[in-house]
Design a protein around this motif. Structure first.
Motif, PDB file in Angstrom:
ATOM      1  N   ARG A 204       7.586   0.650   3.455  1.00 54.36           N
ATOM      2  CA  ARG A 204       6.972  -0.380   2.621  1.00 54.36           C
ATOM      3  C   ARG A 204       7.782  -0.628   1.358  1.00 54.36           C
ATOM      4  O   ARG A 204       8.044  -1.773   0.970  1.00 54.36           O
ATOM      5  N   ALA A 205       8.206   0.444   0.712  1.00 59.79           N
ATOM      6  CA  ALA A 205       9.017   0.312  -0.497  1.00 59.79           C
ATOM      7  C   ALA A 205      10.356  -0.356  -0.189  1.00 59.79           C
ATOM      8  O   ALA A 205      10.853  -1.167  -0.978  1.00 59.79           O
ATOM      9  N   ALA A 206      10.932  -0.022   0.968  1.00 64.59           N
ATOM     10  CA  ALA A 206      12.199  -0.649   1.365  1.00 64.59           C
ATOM     11  C   ALA A 206      12.026  -2.149   1.574  1.00 64.59           C
ATOM     12  O   ALA A 206      12.890  -2.952   1.184  1.00 64.59           O
ATOM     13  N   GLU A 207      10.903  -2.544   2.165  1.00 62.57           N
ATOM     14  CA  GLU A 207      10.638  -3.971   2.371  1.00 62.57           C
ATOM     15  C   GLU A 207      10.466  -4.693   1.039  1.00 62.57           C
ATOM     16  O   GLU A 207      10.988  -5.790   0.837  1.00 62.57           O
ATOM     17  N   LEU A 208       9.743  -4.060   0.113  1.00 63.38           N
ATOM     18  CA  LEU A 208       9.522  -4.673  -1.200  1.00 63.38           C
ATOM     19  C   LEU A 208      10.814  -4.758  -2.001  1.00 63.38           C
ATOM     20  O   LEU A 208      10.958  -5.629  -2.865  1.00 63.38           O
ATOM     21  N   SER A 209      11.746  -3.854  -1.690  1.00 59.17           N
ATOM     22  CA  SER A 209      13.043  -3.872  -2.389  1.00 59.17           C
ATOM     23  C   SER A 209      14.000  -4.904  -1.810  1.00 59.17           C
ATOM     24  O   SER A 209      15.112  -5.075  -2.318  1.00 59.17           O
TER      25      SER A 209
END
Length: 322
Positions: A204-209
């Motif tokens: 999820r954090a990778a997608e938001l980044s």
């Protein structure tokens, strides 16, 4: 026991656990080699080590790809089926020469990886479900291609991959070393490797980044299947025959064990290439030790199960420490 002694012993226990988590696989290899030095005649002969290194190559190559997939918090159970598919197509195209047939075998595996990666990245199928279906279907297709028959492979160039050597070093071992170095470089020195680890840490954090999560996942599964195809080619070359019914059977379990024992957590976010190599060697040395002491193969499988449980327990302790 006084409060002071408890206070002292707890940090010591934590330090011992930390050492086991980081270096346990290497410590185990050292102790196993020392045991064989004392109790196993001829274990340290050069020919024996040459045999062990040749035998570990397919598991090691598959484990390299598995480590990448596990690094994304995934799993790939189809690698044995991919090896069988690679073996099945070799007799069909060996007449075109070594390089074309190897490319074809790798492309066939890459197609399986493409399907796995698409199911996981774009459709959202759980990795264990997506790859389990290809695990079954892959070997089934391989058996259909081969008409469920063993087919001899007599091309000398292909056989040299599995049986030949240069200055005493088997070609298969050289290929494995090159792939280990390439995967280590990919993981530690490239943007792709950093993105892969970031996805495993938190998708999820990778997608938001703004990371290309789906593309990285897709390529990871393709790469894993491609490496399994290479293992299939080497296995076929070593046997001198295409045997899709048995080639790569249960190799996914050995690969997962090597990866987990080597320190790559099943929760993703890390890829331990050196640890994966050590894990594969540890499994091979354990198997060789049991064989040389005439221990039934069933005990080798039980030992592998115990190793998995212990490795997962250590990982659980690491996660709790965090």
């Amino acid at each position: 026991m006084t409060q002071g002694s408890v206070t002292i012993s707890l940090p010591r226990a934590a330090a011992a656990l930390s050492i086991l988590q980081r270096y346990g696989v290497y410590i185990a290899i050292v102790f196993l080699l020392l045991y064989n030095l004392v109790f196993t005649p001829n274990f340290f002969q050069l020919d024996n080590f040459r045999t062990q290194f040749v035998q570990v190559v397919p598991v090691l190559i598959v484990a390299l790809g598995m480590a990448l997939v596990i690094g994304t918090e995934g799993i790939d159970l189809s690698v044995g089926g991919v090896m069988a598919l690679a073996a099945a197509v070799i007799p069909l195209y060996i007449g075109y020469g070594l390089i074309p047939v190897v490319i074809i075998a790798i492309v066939v595996g890459a197609v399986v990886g493409l399907i796995n990666g698409s199911l996981v990245a774009f459709i959202g199928v759980q990795p264990i479900v997506a790859t389990l279906s290809l695990m079954v279907a892959g070997r089934g297709i391989a058996l259909l291609i081969a008409n469920e028959q063993l087919k001899s492979v007599i091309d000398p160039n292909l056989l040299a991959i599995g049986r030949g050597s240069i200055v005493g070093i088997p070609y298969s071992v050289i290929i494995a070393v090159v792939l280990v170095l390439a995967i280590a470089l990919l993981v530690n020195r490239t943007t792709f490797g950093k993105q892969l680890i970031a996805i495993g840490g938190s998708r999820r954090a990778a997608e938001l980044s703004g990371l290309p999560v789906k593309r990285i996942l897709l390529f990871t599964y393709i790469l894993c299947a491609g490496l399994a195809s290479v293992a299939g080619v080497i296995g076929t070359a070593r046997l001198g025959a295409s045997v899709p019914s048995t080639l790569g059977n249960l190799i996914e379990l050995s690969a997962i064990t090597a990866v987990v024992v080597g320190g790559t957590p099943l929760t993703g976010g890390q890829v331990k290439v050196a640890g994966t190599v050590a894990g594969a060697l540890l499994l091979q040395f354990i198997s060789a030790t049991l064989i040389k002491h005439n221990v039934p193969d069933a005990f080798s499988q039980i030992t592998q199960a115990v190793i998995i449980l212990f490795a997962v327990y250590l990982q659980r302790g690491r996660a709790s420490a965090r």
